[in-house]
Design an enzyme around this catalytic site. Structure first.
Site, PDB file in Angstrom:
ATOM      1  CE1 TYR A  51       1.266 -50.030 -54.928  1.00  0.00           C
ATOM      2  CE2 TYR A  51       0.963 -47.821 -54.610  1.00  0.00           C
ATOM      3  CZ  TYR A  51       1.579 -48.911 -55.121  1.00  0.00           C
ATOM      4  OH  TYR A  51       2.475 -48.285 -56.211  1.00  0.00           O
ATOM      5  CD  GLN A 214      10.884 -52.002 -51.040  1.00  0.00           C
ATOM      6  OE1 GLN A 214      11.089 -53.127 -50.305  1.00  0.00           O
ATOM      7  NE2 GLN A 214       9.492 -52.000 -51.794  1.00  0.00           N
TER       8      GLN A 214
END
Length: 319
Positions: A51, A214
């Site tokens: 990430y 999402q």
């Protein structure tokens, strides 16, 4: 694993910022959100080196300095690397990511993660993606390294993300598997085919990521919304599917949201939690207020008939 795992965890996919992760975030706002987690009953934090190339882990490391480390179940991952080669995964800007779950790579990754997080151990160390050609590391080799890290006290539990049932069973041949992580939402129920039944049979915690697809099921998007970043390639953000998802949410607002006096996001997360008591979900936010809102789902007990109705409504979208 001796710690109790909270049913809602903070997913830190976007907190590290970067172009592929929704843009850079305000550091203080992110740290405040992380530190507020225990206040709202969130005692699980999930991150990964991949990430934004370690930035999410660094952010969490800063936040943990103002927290009681022992009350947090900390998950980070291994297997997506950019400092060595492996099976090509994807490219972020000019940087190529590779899948690599070899012993050599794991031993390098764990020390880098511990340093970025500034902790002595990881509660659950999880394979991010599995080996792939042309770098087919046997799961036996991966588990040998993980069992050694566990014996040395660097990790306390083992997890596997994005696995098939056969891969999960292979992990279990060589040691204890504490958690399986997979995508799961009312609009994406593929995990029900094999993974969820396996977790129920073996007593493994199932961790659902993207329970809000999402952001699609956040209830905050309008019909003119233009997908951003990773959303662009996702099924429910495609032009032919977005209107269906919006209709689905409108129907929820007029029915079950009014009945339970809750938001679409509350319903979407409560639906996932209602499928099994050993399911935990990840909510991704860098905002303290949104974090508070997202914990409402843990207290929302859907009636069995209403959970079934949501399933029927979602199934109808596929026809």
């Amino acid at each position: 694993m001796k710690k109790e795992i909270s049913r809602i965890g903070l997913g830190c996919w976007s907190i590290g910022g970067g172009p592929a992760w929704g843009g850079d975030k305000d550091e203080k706002q992110c740290i405040d959100a992380i530190r507020a987690c225990p206040e709202y009953g969130i005692k699980l934090i999930d991150t990964a080196p991949g990430y934004n190339f370690g930035q999410s882990e660094r952010m969490i490391g800063k936040a943990l300095k103002g927290m009681n480390r022992e009350e947090i179940t900390l998950i980070t991952k291994f297997g997506l690397v950019w400092t060595r080669t492996g099976a090509p995964f994807n490219k972020v800007g000019d940087v190529q990511l590779y899948r690599n779950v070899s012993r050599e790579s794991i031993m390098e990754e764990i020390d880098a993660s511990l340093e970025r997080l500034d902790v002595d151990y990881i509660d659950i160390y999880m394979s991010h993606w599995q080996a792939a050609e042309p770098f087919p590391t046997p799961i036996a080799e991966t588990m040998e390294a993980l069992n050694e890290l566990k014996a040395r006290g660097k990790i306390r539990g083992i997890g596997a993300a994005n696995v098939s049932v056969s891969q999960a069973e292979e992990y279990m041949k060589y040691g204890e598997l504490n958690m399986i992580q997979a995508k799961y939402s009312v609009l994406d129920r593929g995990a029900e085919d094999e993974l969820l039944p396996l977790c129920r049979e073996k007593g493994i915690v199932f961790q659902a990521y993207s329970p809000l697809e999402q952001g699609m099921l956040s209830g905050r998007l309008n019909r003119d919304y233009v997908p951003k970043g990773a959303q662009c390639s996702k099924k429910w953000f495609q032009p032919e599917n977005m209107p269906k998802a919006m209709d689905f949410m409108d129907e929820l607002r007029e029915g079950l949201c009014k009945k339970y006096r809750c938001t679409v996001a509350d319903l979407a997360m409560a639906w996932v939690l209602a499928q099994d008591e050993k399911i935990t979900i990840l909510t991704g936010t860098a905002n303290k207020e949104h974090l508070k809102e997202n914990t409402n789902a843990a207290a929302l007990e859907l009636e069995e008939g209403d959970a079934a109705l949501m399933r029927e409504m979602a199934e109808a979208l596929e026809r």
